[in-house]
Motif scaffolding. Structure first.
Motif, PDB file in Angstrom:
ATOM      1  N   ALA A   1      34.235  74.366  40.495  1.00  0.00           N
ATOM      2  CA  ALA A   1      34.111  75.922  40.610  1.00  0.00           C
ATOM      3  C   ALA A   1      34.990  76.463  41.806  1.00  0.00           C
ATOM      4  O   ALA A   1      35.459  77.488  41.970  1.00  0.00           O
ATOM      5  N   THR A   2      34.904  75.563  43.016  1.00  0.00           N
ATOM      6  CA  THR A   2      35.758  75.903  44.166  1.00  0.00           C
ATOM      7  C   THR A   2      37.228  76.188  43.738  1.00  0.00           C
ATOM      8  O   THR A   2      37.876  76.874  44.251  1.00  0.00           O
ATOM      9  N   LYS A   3      37.690  75.058  43.117  1.00  0.00           N
ATOM     10  CA  LYS A   3      39.138  75.022  42.872  1.00  0.00           C
ATOM     11  C   LYS A   3      39.314  76.182  41.925  1.00  0.00           C
ATOM     12  O   LYS A   3      40.510  76.982  41.979  1.00  0.00           O
ATOM     13  N   GLN A   4      38.592  76.565  41.031  1.00  0.00           N
ATOM     14  CA  GLN A   4      38.923  77.738  40.030  1.00  0.00           C
ATOM     15  C   GLN A   4      38.941  78.795  40.871  1.00  0.00           C
ATOM     16  O   GLN A   4      39.827  79.732  40.585  1.00  0.00           O
TER      17      GLN A   4
ATOM     18  N   LEU B   1      40.322  73.470  51.385  1.00  0.00           N
ATOM     19  CA  LEU B   1      39.189  73.714  50.431  1.00  0.00           C
ATOM     20  C   LEU B   1      39.654  73.260  48.992  1.00  0.00           C
ATOM     21  O   LEU B   1      38.846  72.947  48.183  1.00  0.00           O
ATOM     22  N   TYR B   2      40.629  73.568  48.565  1.00  0.00           N
ATOM     23  CA  TYR B   2      41.058  73.400  47.278  1.00  0.00           C
ATOM     24  C   TYR B   2      41.119  71.822  46.984  1.00  0.00           C
ATOM     25  O   TYR B   2      40.774  71.424  45.960  1.00  0.00           O
ATOM     26  N   LYS B   3      41.741  71.264  47.761  1.00  0.00           N
ATOM     27  CA  LYS B   3      42.101  69.870  47.836  1.00  0.00           C
ATOM     28  C   LYS B   3      40.585  69.101  47.584  1.00  0.00           C
ATOM     29  O   LYS B   3      40.384  68.187  46.947  1.00  0.00           O
ATOM     30  N   LEU B   4      39.647  69.211  48.621  1.00  0.00           N
ATOM     31  CA  LEU B   4      38.331  68.670  48.766  1.00  0.00           C
ATOM     32  C   LEU B   4      37.211  69.427  47.682  1.00  0.00           C
ATOM     33  O   LEU B   4      36.133  68.795  47.420  1.00  0.00           O
TER      34      LEU B   4
ATOM     35  N   ASN C   1      30.268  80.016  50.411  1.00  0.00           N
ATOM     36  CA  ASN C   1      31.085  80.632  49.330  1.00  0.00           C
ATOM     37  C   ASN C   1      31.795  79.363  48.405  1.00  0.00           C
ATOM     38  O   ASN C   1      32.106  79.578  47.407  1.00  0.00           O
ATOM     39  N   TYR C   2      31.860  77.995  49.053  1.00  0.00           N
ATOM     40  CA  TYR C   2      32.470  77.018  48.232  1.00  0.00           C
ATOM     41  C   TYR C   2      31.531  75.553  48.511  1.00  0.00           C
ATOM     42  O   TYR C   2      30.902  75.476  49.792  1.00  0.00           O
ATOM     43  N   VAL C   3      31.862  74.697  47.855  1.00  0.00           N
ATOM     44  CA  VAL C   3      31.294  73.361  47.715  1.00  0.00           C
ATOM     45  C   VAL C   3      32.339  72.323  47.682  1.00  0.00           C
ATOM     46  O   VAL C   3      33.299  72.585  47.007  1.00  0.00           O
ATOM     47  N   ILE C   4      32.340  71.517  48.897  1.00  0.00           N
ATOM     48  CA  ILE C   4      33.392  70.359  48.809  1.00  0.00           C
ATOM     49  C   ILE C   4      32.888  69.113  48.970  1.00  0.00           C
ATOM     50  O   ILE C   4      31.695  68.866  49.398  1.00  0.00           O
ATOM     51  N   GLN C   5      33.390  68.214  48.609  1.00  0.00           N
ATOM     52  CA  GLN C   5      33.116  66.711  49.006  1.00  0.00           C
ATOM     53  C   GLN C   5      34.109  66.150  50.054  1.00  0.00           C
ATOM     54  O   GLN C   5      35.401  66.262  49.878  1.00  0.00           O
ATOM     55  N   ALA C   6      33.767  65.689  51.013  1.00  0.00           N
ATOM     56  CA  ALA C   6      34.555  65.238  52.069  1.00  0.00           C
ATOM     57  C   ALA C   6      34.166  64.298  52.959  1.00  0.00           C
ATOM     58  O   ALA C   6      32.723  64.005  53.016  1.00  0.00           O
ATOM     59  N   THR C   7      35.050  63.465  53.471  1.00  0.00           N
ATOM     60  CA  THR C   7      34.529  62.243  54.359  1.00  0.00           C
ATOM     61  C   THR C   7      34.503  63.071  55.863  1.00  0.00           C
ATOM     62  O   THR C   7      34.963  64.151  56.188  1.00  0.00           O
ATOM     63  N   ASP C   8      34.207  62.312  56.672  1.00  0.00           N
ATOM     64  CA  ASP C   8      33.961  62.516  58.218  1.00  0.00           C
ATOM     65  C   ASP C   8      35.275  63.098  58.710  1.00  0.00           C
ATOM     66  O   ASP C   8      35.184  64.145  59.386  1.00  0.00           O
TER      67      ASP C   8
END
Length: 110
Positions: free
Chosen positions: A94-97, A87-90, A29-36
């Motif tokens: 498109a995920t944020k929107q 999820l919004y933060k990362l 559903n969502y794409v994020i960028q995250a650290t470990d």
């Protein structure tokens, strides 16, 4: 930059609580960028909410309190809010929107 501060792209399926580095591992559903560390936190949120969901499932078989009057459902709902906040933060644009359009986090600026 060490490994724990390096951001990677993850694909998320909220309904199943799945997190993957592989775009083709499942329907996401969502794409994020995250650290470990951020992914560990997100997994903890999913795991905590999964426990609340199972408790709700078992309680649903003894229907003596309506959902909106049952305080135990508050924990699940709060857990979902925390998941969507993370999820919004990362998330990518498109995920944020999408999360904004869901209107489930009222404190997000329009």
């Amino acid at each position: 930059m060490n490994e724990s501060t390096h951001k990677k792209t993850y694909y998320i399926n909220v309904g199943y609580g799945e997190i993957s580095l592989s775009k083709s591992a499942f329907d996401w559903n969502y794409v994020i960028q995250a650290t470990d560390d951020e992914i560990t936190h997100l997994r903890d949120l999913f795991n905590g909410n999964d426990n609340e969901d199972w408790q709700g499932f078992f309680r649903a078989h003894v229907p003596y309190i309506q959902y909106h009057f049952d305080r135990q459902n508050d924990a699940y709902d709060q857990g979902m809010s925390l998941i969507y906040e993370q999820l919004y933060k990362l998330g990518d644009d498109a995920t944020k929107q999408h999360i904004k359009e869901m209107n489930i986090l009222p404190h997000i600026d329009e």
